[in-house]
Design an enzyme around this catalytic site. Structure first.
Site, PDB file in Angstrom:
ATOM      1  N   TYR A 197      31.882  47.552  46.450  1.00  0.00           N
ATOM      2  CA  TYR A 197      32.687  47.406  46.165  1.00  0.00           C
ATOM      3  C   TYR A 197      32.336  45.824  44.907  1.00  0.00           C
ATOM      4  O   TYR A 197      33.348  45.733  44.351  1.00  0.00           O
ATOM      5  CB  TYR A 197      33.508  46.720  47.532  1.00  0.00           C
ATOM      6  CG  TYR A 197      34.060  45.654  47.385  1.00  0.00           C
ATOM      7  CD1 TYR A 197      36.002  46.785  46.998  1.00  0.00           C
ATOM      8  CD2 TYR A 197      34.679  44.519  47.299  1.00  0.00           C
ATOM      9  CE1 TYR A 197      37.158  45.425  47.304  1.00  0.00           C
ATOM     10  CE2 TYR A 197      35.756  43.531  47.356  1.00  0.00           C
ATOM     11  CZ  TYR A 197      37.129  44.195  47.356  1.00  0.00           C
ATOM     12  OH  TYR A 197      37.827  43.555  47.021  1.00  0.00           O
ATOM     13  N   SER A 227      37.605  39.808  42.593  1.00  0.00           N
ATOM     14  CA  SER A 227      37.302  39.196  43.820  1.00  0.00           C
ATOM     15  C   SER A 227      36.770  37.852  43.679  1.00  0.00           C
ATOM     16  O   SER A 227      35.722  38.248  42.810  1.00  0.00           O
ATOM     17  CB  SER A 227      37.143  40.418  44.296  1.00  0.00           C
ATOM     18  OG  SER A 227      36.705  39.523  45.642  1.00  0.00           O
TER      19      SER A 227
HETATM   20  P1  NAD Z   1      46.049  46.570  50.953  1.00  0.00           P
HETATM   21  O1  NAD Z   1      45.268  46.811  51.802  1.00  0.00           O
HETATM   22  O2  NAD Z   1      46.763  45.765  52.008  1.00  0.00           O
HETATM   23  O3  NAD Z   1      46.909  47.279  50.025  1.00  0.00           O
HETATM   24  C1  NAD Z   1      46.270  48.135  48.912  1.00  0.00           C
HETATM   25  C2  NAD Z   1      47.164  48.914  48.987  1.00  0.00           C
HETATM   26  O4  NAD Z   1      46.320  49.752  47.475  1.00  0.00           O
HETATM   27  C3  NAD Z   1      47.623  49.749  49.848  1.00  0.00           C
HETATM   28  O5  NAD Z   1      49.172  49.503  49.422  1.00  0.00           O
HETATM   29  C4  NAD Z   1      47.599  51.360  49.184  1.00  0.00           C
HETATM   30  O6  NAD Z   1      48.541  52.490  49.649  1.00  0.00           O
HETATM   31  C5  NAD Z   1      47.066  51.313  48.114  1.00  0.00           C
HETATM   32  N1  NAD Z   1      46.047  52.286  47.699  1.00  0.00           N
HETATM   33  C6  NAD Z   1      45.516  52.559  47.987  1.00  0.00           C
HETATM   34  N2  NAD Z   1      44.762  53.301  47.192  1.00  0.00           N
HETATM   35  C7  NAD Z   1      44.984  53.266  46.213  1.00  0.00           C
HETATM   36  C8  NAD Z   1      45.506  54.827  44.780  1.00  0.00           C
HETATM   37  N3  NAD Z   1      44.584  55.499  44.453  1.00  0.00           N
HETATM   38  N4  NAD Z   1      46.453  54.100  43.924  1.00  0.00           N
HETATM   39  C9  NAD Z   1      47.725  53.326  44.005  1.00  0.00           C
HETATM   40  N5  NAD Z   1      47.512  52.846  45.351  1.00  0.00           N
HETATM   41  C10 NAD Z   1      46.562  53.164  46.543  1.00  0.00           C
HETATM   42  O7  NAD Z   1      44.775  45.663  50.459  1.00  0.00           O
HETATM   43  P2  NAD Z   1      44.508  43.954  49.591  1.00  0.00           P
HETATM   44  O8  NAD Z   1      44.171  43.248  50.604  1.00  0.00           O
HETATM   45  O9  NAD Z   1      45.971  43.828  49.309  1.00  0.00           O
HETATM   46  O10 NAD Z   1      44.306  44.673  48.115  1.00  0.00           O
HETATM   47  C11 NAD Z   1      44.859  44.117  47.220  1.00  0.00           C
HETATM   48  C12 NAD Z   1      43.622  43.890  45.972  1.00  0.00           C
HETATM   49  O11 NAD Z   1      43.349  43.003  46.131  1.00  0.00           O
HETATM   50  C13 NAD Z   1      42.451  45.394  46.361  1.00  0.00           C
HETATM   51  O12 NAD Z   1      42.041  45.329  44.878  1.00  0.00           O
HETATM   52  C14 NAD Z   1      41.257  44.289  47.190  1.00  0.00           C
HETATM   53  O13 NAD Z   1      40.033  44.611  46.555  1.00  0.00           O
HETATM   54  C15 NAD Z   1      41.640  42.930  45.964  1.00  0.00           C
HETATM   55  N6  NAD Z   1      41.368  41.720  46.994  1.00  0.00           N
HETATM   56  C16 NAD Z   1      41.750  41.815  48.356  1.00  0.00           C
HETATM   57  C17 NAD Z   1      40.919  40.702  48.732  1.00  0.00           C
HETATM   58  C18 NAD Z   1      42.039  40.157  50.956  1.00  0.00           C
HETATM   59  O14 NAD Z   1      40.763  39.496  50.738  1.00  0.00           O
HETATM   60  N7  NAD Z   1      42.480  41.202  51.430  1.00  0.00           N
HETATM   61  C19 NAD Z   1      40.172  39.332  48.652  1.00  0.00           C
HETATM   62  C20 NAD Z   1      40.143  39.846  46.991  1.00  0.00           C
HETATM   63  C21 NAD Z   1      39.606  40.850  46.590  1.00  0.00           C
END
Ligand code: NAD
Length: 258
Positions: free
Chosen positions: A153, A140
């Protein structure tokens, strides 16, 4: 060196959000994917929409046995495992003084234990297969900068940089590369949930959270998109040599520059 066709990718947390778009993009590029998620119903729906090139896998990335079984099942279904996208993640908003130890441990387990367990299982396959591989860890902008209210985080996302560099060193002799993608804010459920939470914690409006906190330091006040992140994930998966390894790539509208 890594094989260049018919790649098989494990994408964790790919029932929704960023992971789902990466899986879709990989399939459009001709890869086969494992839709690994703690939510099997959602993974099954996502895989069903993608078609035969996707297989749903029930996987809580913090559970050693589930990870190993899921990676075995993927290798059995499609023949190999060439790419890992360790993407599953959650967010937790609290000031340190109010942060429960259980919430600290839960977040670190999903982001760090999950990255380790999935990396170990996939690397073992990649080493045995002898055709190289690509490990992509979802970091991130918070792998580089800190924000208040996000101690676990920010800590976990910084930690992934260290893991990536060790994978790059140990993987090199096997043609296994490792890189971190560092997105800015993307409007997924993970982000939609924290807008009202931050507004309440800071006593400001949701609009102010978006404008004055989330996008304040970008060059253009824009959210990063799912496709922005998926394009970089495809580039990193397809890159053919060890020239690009141990790196972290910011995809954040200039939120942070290095
Ligand atoms: P999201 O909540 O839309 O999706 C996350 C998915 O992970 C869900 O389908 C959930 O069921 C699954 N999940 C949660 N816990 C789990 C576990 N223990 N085992 C397996 N699956 C699990 O989230 P997102 O925004 O798509 O984020 C995905 C990644 O991107 C994360 O690592 C997040 O930190 C990173 N990220 C997101 C953003 C953002 O702005 N959305 C920015 C930077 C980084």
């Amino acid at each position: 060196m890594m094989k260049t066709q018919n790649k098989v990718a494990l994408v964790t947390g790919s029932a929704a959000g960023i992971g789902r778009r990466i899986a879709e993009t990989y399939v459009e590029a001709g890869f086969q994917v494992g839709i690994a998620d703690i939510n099997l119903d959602a993974a099954t729906t996502t895989a069903g929409k993608i078609g035969d090139a996707a297989v749903p896998l029930r996987m809580d990335v913090t559970k050693e046995e589930e990870v190993n079984k899921g990676v075995d099942a993927l290798a059995q279904h499609f023949g190999t495992v060439d790419i890992l996208v360790s993407n599953a993640g959650i967010q937790h908003i609290d000031p340190i003084v109010d942060l429960d130890y259980s919430n600290w441990k839960k977040l670190l387990a999903i982001h760090l234990d999950g990255a380790f367990l999935t990396t170990r299982a996939c690397m073992r396959k990649m080493v045995d297969q002898g055709q190289g591989g690509s490990v992509i860890l979802m970091g991130s902008a918070h792998s580089k900068v800190a924000s208040p209210l996000k101690a676990p985080y920010v800590t976990a996302k910084h930690g992934l940089l260290g893991l990536c560099r060790v994978i790059a060193k140990e993987g090199a002799e096997h043609g296994i590369r490792s890189n971190v993608i560092c997105p800015g804010f993307v409007r997924t459920p993970l982000v939609e949930k924290q807008i009202p939470e931050q507004a309440e914690e800071l006593g400001i409006s949701e609009e102010e959270v978006v404008k004055n906190i989330m996008l304040k330091d970008t060059v253009d006040g824009e959210f990063t998109t799912l496709d922005d992140v998926a394009s970089v994930a495809l580039f990193l998966a397809a890159f053919p040599t060890n020239a690009l390894t141990g790196q972290s790539i910011l995809v954040s509208h200039g939120w942070f520059m290095e």
